[in-house]
Design a protein around this motif. Structure first.
Motif, PDB file in Angstrom:
ATOM      1  N   SER A 253     -12.857   6.633   9.441  1.00 48.02           N
ATOM      2  CA  SER A 253     -13.885   6.085  10.336  1.00 48.02           C
ATOM      3  C   SER A 253     -15.170   5.746   9.599  1.00 48.02           C
ATOM      4  CB  SER A 253     -14.187   7.084  11.463  1.00 48.02           C
ATOM      5  OG  SER A 253     -14.611   8.332  10.922  1.00 48.02           O
ATOM      6  N   THR A 254     -15.200   5.954   8.296  1.00 50.19           N
ATOM      7  CA  THR A 254     -16.391   5.641   7.514  1.00 50.19           C
ATOM      8  C   THR A 254     -16.654   4.139   7.553  1.00 50.19           C
ATOM      9  OG1 THR A 254     -15.885   7.482   6.029  1.00 50.19           O
ATOM     10  CG2 THR A 254     -17.481   5.863   5.252  1.00 50.19           C
TER      11      THR A 254
ATOM     12  N   PHE B 296       0.835  -1.199   0.000  1.00 45.76           N
ATOM     13  CA  PHE B 296       0.000   0.000   0.000  1.00 45.76           C
ATOM     14  C   PHE B 296       0.872   1.252   0.000  1.00 45.76           C
ATOM     15  CE2 PHE B 296      -2.259  -3.370   2.231  1.00 45.76           C
ATOM     16  CZ  PHE B 296      -3.514  -3.356   1.636  1.00 45.76           C
ATOM     17  N   PRO B 297       0.616   2.202  -0.894  1.00 46.82           N
ATOM     18  CA  PRO B 297       1.371   3.457  -0.879  1.00 46.82           C
ATOM     19  C   PRO B 297       0.915   4.362   0.254  1.00 46.82           C
ATOM     20  CG  PRO B 297      -0.353   3.574  -2.523  1.00 46.82           C
ATOM     21  CD  PRO B 297      -0.391   2.168  -1.975  1.00 46.82           C
ATOM     22  N   GLU B 298       1.769   5.308   0.598  1.00 46.35           N
ATOM     23  CA  GLU B 298       1.348   6.358   1.525  1.00 46.35           C
ATOM     24  C   GLU B 298       0.263   7.200   0.856  1.00 46.35           C
ATOM     25  OE1 GLU B 298       1.973   6.829   4.533  1.00 46.35           O
ATOM     26  OE2 GLU B 298       4.014   6.195   5.091  1.00 46.35           O
ATOM     27  N   PRO B 299      -0.623   7.842   1.632  1.00 43.22           N
ATOM     28  CA  PRO B 299      -1.712   8.635   1.050  1.00 43.22           C
ATOM     29  C   PRO B 299      -1.240   9.793   0.165  1.00 43.22           C
ATOM     30  CG  PRO B 299      -2.155   8.166   3.354  1.00 43.22           C
ATOM     31  CD  PRO B 299      -0.736   7.736   3.103  1.00 43.22           C
ATOM     32  N   GLU B 300       0.021  10.182   0.300  1.00 50.25           N
ATOM     33  CA  GLU B 300       0.536  11.250  -0.558  1.00 50.25           C
ATOM     34  C   GLU B 300       0.737  10.794  -2.002  1.00 50.25           C
ATOM     35  OE1 GLU B 300       1.223  12.341   3.566  1.00 50.25           O
ATOM     36  OE2 GLU B 300       1.730  10.524   2.437  1.00 50.25           O
TER      37      GLU B 300
ATOM     38  N   ARG C   4      -6.418   8.952   0.652  1.00 48.87           N
ATOM     39  CA  ARG C   4      -6.605   8.269   1.931  1.00 48.87           C
ATOM     40  C   ARG C   4      -7.982   7.591   1.987  1.00 48.87           C
ATOM     41  NH1 ARG C   4      -4.513   9.010   7.195  1.00 48.87           N
ATOM     42  NH2 ARG C   4      -3.191  10.660   6.376  1.00 48.87           N
ATOM     43  N   GLU C   5      -8.997   8.322   1.570  1.00 51.37           N
ATOM     44  CA  GLU C   5     -10.356   7.766   1.588  1.00 51.37           C
ATOM     45  C   GLU C   5     -10.479   6.590   0.621  1.00 51.37           C
ATOM     46  OE1 GLU C   5     -14.884   9.080   0.355  1.00 51.37           O
ATOM     47  OE2 GLU C   5     -13.542  10.611   1.170  1.00 51.37           O
ATOM     48  N   ALA C   6      -9.838   6.696  -0.551  1.00 50.86           N
ATOM     49  CA  ALA C   6      -9.910   5.612  -1.539  1.00 50.86           C
ATOM     50  C   ALA C   6      -9.266   4.339  -0.986  1.00 50.86           C
ATOM     51  CB  ALA C   6      -9.217   6.043  -2.831  1.00 50.86           C
ATOM     52  N   GLN C   7      -8.140   4.490  -0.308  1.00 55.49           N
ATOM     53  CA  GLN C   7      -7.481   3.327   0.273  1.00 55.49           C
ATOM     54  C   GLN C   7      -8.318   2.743   1.412  1.00 55.49           C
ATOM     55  OE1 GLN C   7      -3.132   2.251   2.173  1.00 55.49           O
ATOM     56  NE2 GLN C   7      -3.210   3.806   0.562  1.00 55.49           N
TER      57      GLN C   7
END
Length: 321
Positions: A277-278, A109-113, A231-234
């Motif tokens: 938290s979704t 997994f990549p970092e959110p950046e 971040r949300e996509a991951q």
């Protein structure tokens, strides 16, 4: 494909992930003795896949073992590897070996950046069948976001087509699951043979090298809204797999439902609690039952794809519409 020497130039240091200490998952030997009588030794072992990935990563990184690497004693083994690094939020591997089957669940997994795809290899093997999913899972929708598809998959289509021919489409795949796959996904089933096993290993190594090349050239996003979108996509991806991944049943049989749930959340799909938290039903409200529970069906739409739904250019072709 980029040479190994040029890949070495991407030099970072992998560090142990900042996760809670892993539990040692113990299974009594007697429970396995009762099951081993009818088992045959599997025709394939995925250890060399892990060794390749680790060694290939070492060409450009310094790997540091984390405390999450655990091993079960006895005739059955459940082995976990886990690392992190600049650009890499989590590199983790779960390998299960029994006398009945071999399972590999390997993700990076990549970092959110970074909006780089998620490397995904999910393999299940017995003496009679291999079930394979190998992909660079898109972080964003490759059907509606053409720029994302062009950026990451256009140059990889020849690679995908090569192995799509050697490892044909494995049959029905639900429309809900398809959203998390790319035009180069290898979804296949085959009877184990030396030739097919060699092809699968070659596909794994080529796909992993391709992913390493993508992460090497990835440039960190500075726009806060785009980082949040990544971040949300991951998190959405992890939430889906934690609830609907078909491999859950194997873990439950091996270590029990309670321990399997803990392992899924804290290790295999780590990031569910850290990235957002979704809830599952917030992301996928169509799965809500009248009593508020999550529908256990894998597909609500009831639509599936019997054949590969992308053409040779990576364009989505919905023959069911």
């Amino acid at each position: 494909m980029e040479s190994c020497s040029s890949l070495r130039s991407f030099s970072v240091t992998l560090k142990p992930p900042l996760l809670n200490s892993a539990r040692v998952f113990a299974i009594t030997h007697s429970s396995w003795r009762r099951k081993r009588a009818s088992f045959q030794v599997s025709a394939i072992s995925f250890q060399k896949y892990i060794h390749f990935a680790v060694n290939e990563t070492k060409r450009q990184t310094q790997l540091v073992p984390s405390p999450l690497q655990e091993k079960i004693d006895g005739k059955s083994e459940l082995q976990m590897l886990s690392f992190q690094a600049p650009k890499i939020r989590l590199l983790r591997s779960l390998c299960i070996e029994t006398e009945a089957m071999q399972v590999l669940d390997f993700n990076v997994f990549p970092e959110p950046e970074f909006d780089v795809p998620i490397f995904c290899a999910n393999f299940f093997s017995t003496t009679s069948i291999n079930i394979v999913v190998l992909d660079l899972n898109p972080l964003h929708d490759v059907i509606s976001q053409r720029d994302y598809k062009e950026r990451y998959y256009k140059s990889l289509m020849p690679l995908g087509l090569k192995y799509a021919e050697l490892l044909p489409w494995g049959g029905k795949l639900t429309s809900e699951s398809l959203k998390f796959f790319s035009p180069i996904v290898i979804w296949t089933r085959f009877t184990p043979s030396e030739l097919k096993n060699d092809v699968l290993y070659s596909a794994f190594t080529d796909y992993y090298k391709a992913w390493l090349k993508l992460i090497k050239h990835a440039v960190a996003e500075t726009d806060v809204s785009q980082i949040m979108s990544n971040r949300e996509a991951q998190h959405r991806y992890l939430t889906w797999r934690a609830e609907k991944d078909p491999g859950h049943g194997v873990l439950k049989k091996l270590i029990g439902e309670t321990m399997a749930k803990e392992l899924l959340r804290s290790f295999i799909f780590n990031g569910i609690d850290e990235l957002g938290s979704t809830t599952f039903l917030d992301y996928f409200p169509e799965y809500r039952c009248e009593d508020g529970a999550i529908n256990e069906k894998r597909s609500i739409v009831g639509k599936s794809f019997e054949n590969r739904p992308w053409d040779t250019k990576g364009e989505f072709i919905d023959k069911n519409s």
